[in-house]
Design an enzyme around this catalytic site. Structure first.
Site, PDB file in Angstrom:
ATOM      1  N   ASP A   1       0.864  -1.172   0.000  1.00  0.00           N
ATOM      2  CA  ASP A   1       0.000   0.000   0.000  1.00  0.00           C
ATOM      3  C   ASP A   1       0.911   1.236   0.000  1.00  0.00           C
ATOM      4  OD1 ASP A   1      -2.257   1.657   0.254  1.00  0.00           O
ATOM      5  OD2 ASP A   1      -2.218   1.546   2.441  1.00  0.00           O
TER       6      ASP A   1
ATOM      7  N   ASP B   1      -0.122   5.186   1.144  1.00  0.00           N
ATOM      8  CA  ASP B   1      -0.330   6.080   2.284  1.00  0.00           C
ATOM      9  C   ASP B   1      -0.351   5.301   3.597  1.00  0.00           C
ATOM     10  OD1 ASP B   1      -1.131   8.938   1.155  1.00  0.00           O
ATOM     11  OD2 ASP B   1      -2.062   7.440  -0.138  1.00  0.00           O
TER      12      ASP B   1
ATOM     13  N   ASP C   1      -2.061  -0.566   5.658  1.00  0.00           N
ATOM     14  CA  ASP C   1      -2.456  -0.010   6.949  1.00  0.00           C
ATOM     15  C   ASP C   1      -3.936   0.283   7.102  1.00  0.00           C
ATOM     16  OD1 ASP C   1      -2.346   2.301   5.117  1.00  0.00           O
ATOM     17  OD2 ASP C   1      -2.642   3.473   6.949  1.00  0.00           O
TER      18      ASP C   1
END
Length: 332
Positions: free
Chosen positions: A73, A75, A266
């Protein structure tokens, strides 16, 4: 968690309000006993989802003799979460370790962001990029040993028919959010993000109701939530988990057992990918979080700095001579 469901209006507003800046600041003002309680909860949680750094050797012992594939991922994983999403820059050190990882393993960035936007942050042509929660996938523009015989030019956009609708909603939200200071709308091409990290708590309910009202005219679109963001995307059976499976298929590992996918993310949208790995009984899902939360991941890391350390260890592990690394052939 897992598959993202459409949240009913009252639950949606309540859940968004709970993560507002005002509530977050209030929650941050904890007494010593509350902080100790949080630490206790985290230590209990990390026993269930152990550190991927502390269990590094155990993770890759399971990959002995098979191909590792990396999914990352952006961000909150490769870059910190920041108030201005346009300034979520990746450090040069993180970029270098991702470049090193891609030299040894097929590597993909899987993000809710527009694919072109993610590429402008990462700037590595040897990677696969899956933007808009996996609805916009493109292969490497630079040939590597992993892509010479693969579909490196692959381009997959399962939600193309929704582009005019998404653009129409984007223009409407862009106009209406002018009444909500601190909010912003990001066009991810095949999805939209309404950011509210900097919005005053007093007007959050009105912002959420406005977005809900706009979407009532577009039943083909669904809304989900992330970290201080509302996500709007087509109601199709496609997510980051589906993108992971598509990329494995493109790499020639679709139905094979000799592959070890590692997915690091996240946010709640990454849960679809974690669930796919659990269902396949392959690889390792690693959640980046410093607070306890329900997850389909198997391991955890606390922050992007630990992601960088994990990737660095992975690269160094690959470089070790066979005499010093009993699992060296796991990286071949």
């Amino acid at each position: 968690m897992g598959k993202q469901n459409v949240i009913v209006p009252d639950q949606w507003v309540d859940s968004m309000r709970a993560s507002s800046p005002t509530h977050a600041k209030a929650a941050a003002v904890l007494s010593g006993s509350q902080e100790a309680s949080h630490d206790d909860e985290y230590h209990k949680w990390v026993k269930q989802y152990p550190s991927a750094l502390s269990n590094f050797d155990d993770i890759f012992a399971a990959s002995k003799g098979i191909q590792i594939v990396m999914f990352l991922d952006y961000d909150g994983t490769l870059s910190p979460i920041v108030d201005d999403p346009d300034r979520a820059f990746m450090s040069d050190a993180m970029r270098e370790v991702v470049r090193d990882a891609a030299r040894h393993f097929p590597t993909a960035i899987v993000s809710g962001r527009c694919r072109d936007k993610v590429f402008s942050f990462v700037r590595l042509r040897e990677l696969y990029y899956a933007g808009s929660h996996g609805m916009d996938i493109k292969g490497p523009s630079k040939t590597t040993k992993h892509t010479k015989a693969k579909r490196k030019g692959v381009l997959f956009q399962p939600a193309s028919v929704f582009l005019p609708m998404i653009d129409e909603v984007y223009k409407t939200l862009l106009r209406k959010t002018e009444l909500f200071p601190g909010s912003s709308v990001e066009n991810n091409t095949f999805s939209l993000s309404v950011h509210y990290r900097c919005v005053d708590d007093k007007i959050l309910s009105s912002l959420f109701e406005m977005v809900k009202s706009v979407l009532e005219d577009y039943p083909e679109l669904r809304r989900t939530s992330g970290k201080k963001v509302l996500e709007i995307r087509p109601s199709i059976n496609w997510d980051k988990g589906k993108a992971l499976e598509f990329l494995l298929e493109s790499l020639g590992f679709g139905d094979r057992t000799d592959v070890f996918p590692v997915y690091i993310g996240d946010d709640c949208t990454d849960e679809d990918a974690f669930k796919v790995l659990r269902d396949r009984g392959q690889g390792a899902g690693i959640l980046v979080s410093d607070i306890p939360k329900e997850t389909h991941a198997s391991y955890s890391l606390r922050e992007p700095a630990e992601v960088k350390e994990f990737l660095s260890r992975l690269v160094e592990w690959k470089r070790l001579p066979s005499s010093k690394n009993k699992y060296k052939d796991a990286m071949s």
